[in-house]
Design an enzyme around this catalytic site. Structure first.
Site, PDB file in Angstrom:
ATOM      1  N   SER A   1      -5.500  51.013  11.586  1.00 58.61           N
ATOM      2  CA  SER A   1      -5.384  49.958  12.422  1.00 58.61           C
ATOM      3  C   SER A   1      -6.678  49.028  12.404  1.00 58.61           C
ATOM      4  O   SER A   1      -6.810  48.763  10.920  1.00 58.61           O
ATOM      5  CB  SER A   1      -5.331  50.235  14.116  1.00 58.61           C
ATOM      6  OG  SER A   1      -5.136  48.952  14.676  1.00 58.61           O
ATOM      7  N   THR A   2      -7.369  48.656  13.323  1.00 56.64           N
ATOM      8  CA  THR A   2      -8.450  47.626  13.189  1.00 56.64           C
ATOM      9  C   THR A   2      -9.493  48.164  12.032  1.00 56.64           C
ATOM     10  O   THR A   2      -9.988  49.222  11.984  1.00 56.64           O
ATOM     11  CB  THR A   2      -9.160  47.807  14.496  1.00 56.64           C
ATOM     12  OG1 THR A   2      -8.378  47.478  15.516  1.00 56.64           O
ATOM     13  CG2 THR A   2     -10.426  46.715  14.380  1.00 56.64           C
TER      14      THR A   2
ATOM     15  N   HIS B   1      -1.027  48.881  11.478  1.00 56.91           N
ATOM     16  CA  HIS B   1      -0.822  47.746  12.706  1.00 56.91           C
ATOM     17  C   HIS B   1      -1.211  46.443  12.157  1.00 56.91           C
ATOM     18  O   HIS B   1      -2.489  46.099  11.645  1.00 56.91           O
ATOM     19  CB  HIS B   1      -1.915  48.065  13.613  1.00 56.91           C
ATOM     20  CG  HIS B   1      -1.601  49.477  14.354  1.00 56.91           C
ATOM     21  ND1 HIS B   1      -2.411  50.064  15.484  1.00 56.91           N
ATOM     22  CD2 HIS B   1      -0.581  50.539  14.247  1.00 56.91           C
ATOM     23  CE1 HIS B   1      -1.837  51.324  15.807  1.00 56.91           C
ATOM     24  NE2 HIS B   1      -0.972  51.434  15.169  1.00 56.91           N
TER      25      HIS B   1
ATOM     26  N   MET C   1      -8.385  51.114  16.727  1.00 57.27           N
ATOM     27  CA  MET C   1      -8.521  51.235  18.200  1.00 57.27           C
ATOM     28  C   MET C   1      -7.583  52.236  18.901  1.00 57.27           C
ATOM     29  O   MET C   1      -6.329  52.375  18.125  1.00 57.27           O
ATOM     30  CB  MET C   1      -8.414  49.983  18.803  1.00 57.27           C
ATOM     31  CG  MET C   1      -9.666  49.316  18.965  1.00 57.27           C
ATOM     32  SD  MET C   1      -9.598  47.651  20.063  1.00 57.27           S
ATOM     33  CE  MET C   1      -9.878  46.408  18.720  1.00 57.27           C
TER      34      MET C   1
ATOM     35  N   ASP D   1      -3.224  55.829  18.763  1.00 55.89           N
ATOM     36  CA  ASP D   1      -1.959  56.033  18.217  1.00 55.89           C
ATOM     37  C   ASP D   1      -1.833  56.844  17.177  1.00 55.89           C
ATOM     38  O   ASP D   1      -2.783  56.915  16.202  1.00 55.89           O
ATOM     39  CB  ASP D   1      -1.380  54.620  17.563  1.00 55.89           C
ATOM     40  CG  ASP D   1      -0.132  54.726  16.975  1.00 55.89           C
ATOM     41  OD1 ASP D   1       0.754  55.478  17.362  1.00 55.89           O
ATOM     42  OD2 ASP D   1       0.269  53.768  15.906  1.00 55.89           O
TER      43      ASP D   1
END
Length: 353
Positions: A173-174, A200, A293, A296
């Site tokens: 993700s991030t 993401h 973050m 997940d």
């Protein structure tokens, strides 16, 4: 207190960003700038912790402004981008140039959700300020050479993750795109495994992201389509807004791209990828949890490990946000915790057995 400079050529957007950011008592917007040139002037004079930076601006656009910031006064930068294909391409370049993360402007249609995500991302990347200054500042004092490692953690892969394994599933993700690019670009065309990636990312970004990865990698990279075959030396990026996983078609596994579960917080969700890979392919799977973050993927990782899969987590020092990898480490699900620079070698070692 996190001190923020908001840079956007739209007066309305500047005011909106300031209003949303200052709903958090830990964030203070110290100034705004109407374009890149204005931003560079204020960065040189103000004490700033984070910059929100528009991609498309007159005089000096976001990419050129970012390059100058990282060259002269490196700081955590959050790109605020349009949700067009050209905006996606520019944003992906910005992440390569040193921006820590991005947020698409179209999320501003849901002001509350956009504001919450904006504040969360600003607070997350603010923690990287000292690391970014060390990494990018050209005038930093020379550092002594590091002591030789007693034994690289990659050397323990053989005992921690026995191979061969012919499917690699990556959750991220991030801060993920530059790390994913670093890993995939180091994999050989002859890699005896297929790679599935749940990043993401909005739908208009995943196609350009896959094309960018394909252009810099020896393996082939495409955006996944439902029913794709698992091919060695090939990576599939999940389309934004969908979920990627593995299912059986007769006796053979194949790529699944679906909207279900529709109520998932993230689309794609890493949980679906790791859980279905574990259920269908068990000991043939190597999972990799990268920067991001939240948590997940931890539930899917648990299934993957229960079915005999192996899991690598990115270490805290090399993560933009140590959330998703931390969740699997804290749950004792990670076989290995590695620096981003070590993960490609670990993948190659493990899949080859």
């Amino acid at each position: 207190m996190i001190r923020v400079l908001v840079v956007d050529d739209s007066t309305f957007m500047r005011h909106a960003l300031v209003s949303m950011l200052e709903q958090d008592p830990e964030i203070k917007v110290v100034d705004t700038a109407r374009d890149g040139q204005d931003a560079l002037d204020k960065v040189s004079r103000l004490d700033i912790d984070v910059i929100t930076l528009d991609v498309e601006m007159p005089r000096l656009d976001g990419l050129e402004t970012l390059k100058q910031i990282m060259k002269t006064n490196p700081l955590p930068v959050l790109m605020v981008s349009s949700l067009t294909e050209s905006g996606a391409v520019s944003t992906l370049k910005a992440l390569e140039y040193g921006a820590q993360d991005f947020i698409p402007k179209t999320q501003s249609n849901d002001r509350d959700a956009f504001g919450e995500e904006l504040r969360r991302k600003v607070k997350a990347i603010a923690r990287r300020k000292s690391i970014i200054r060390l990494k990018y500042h050209h005038h930093a004092a020379p550092q002594p050479a590091p002591a030789p490692r007693q034994a690289s953690s990659v050397c323990s892969v053989a005992s921690a993750c026995k191979g061969p394994r012919d499917l690699v599933v990556i959750g991220v993700s991030t801060g993920g795109p530059p790390v994913v690019q670093k890993i995939l670009s180091a994999l050989p065309a002859s890699l005896p495994a297929c790679v599935l990636i749940a990043q993401h990312m909005p739908a208009t970004f995943t196609g350009p992201f896959a094309k960018r990865l394909d252009s810099v990698s020896q393996i082939s990279v495409t955006e996944a389509v439902d029913g794709d075959k698992l091919k060695n030396g090939h990576a599939y990026v999940c389309p934004g807004g969908m979920h990627i996983g593995v299912r059986l078609r007769g006796p053979l596994p194949e790529v699944s791209v679906t909207e279900e579960p529709r109520n998932a917080l993230y689309k794609p969700t890493v949980n679906v990828l790791m859980e279905t890979a574990g259920m269908i392919m068990g000991r043939r799977v190597l999972g990799v949890m990268l920067t991001g973050m939240g948590s997940d993927g931890v539930d899917g990782a648990r299934v993957l490990r229960e079915k005999g899969g192996c899991l690598i987590a990115q270490n805290e020092a090399s993560c933009v946000v140590y959330g998703m990898p931390k969740a699997v480490v804290d749950a004792n699900l990670a076989n290995l915790v590695l620096d981003a620079d070590e993960i490609a070698s670990a993948i190659i070692t493990t899949v080859k057995g």
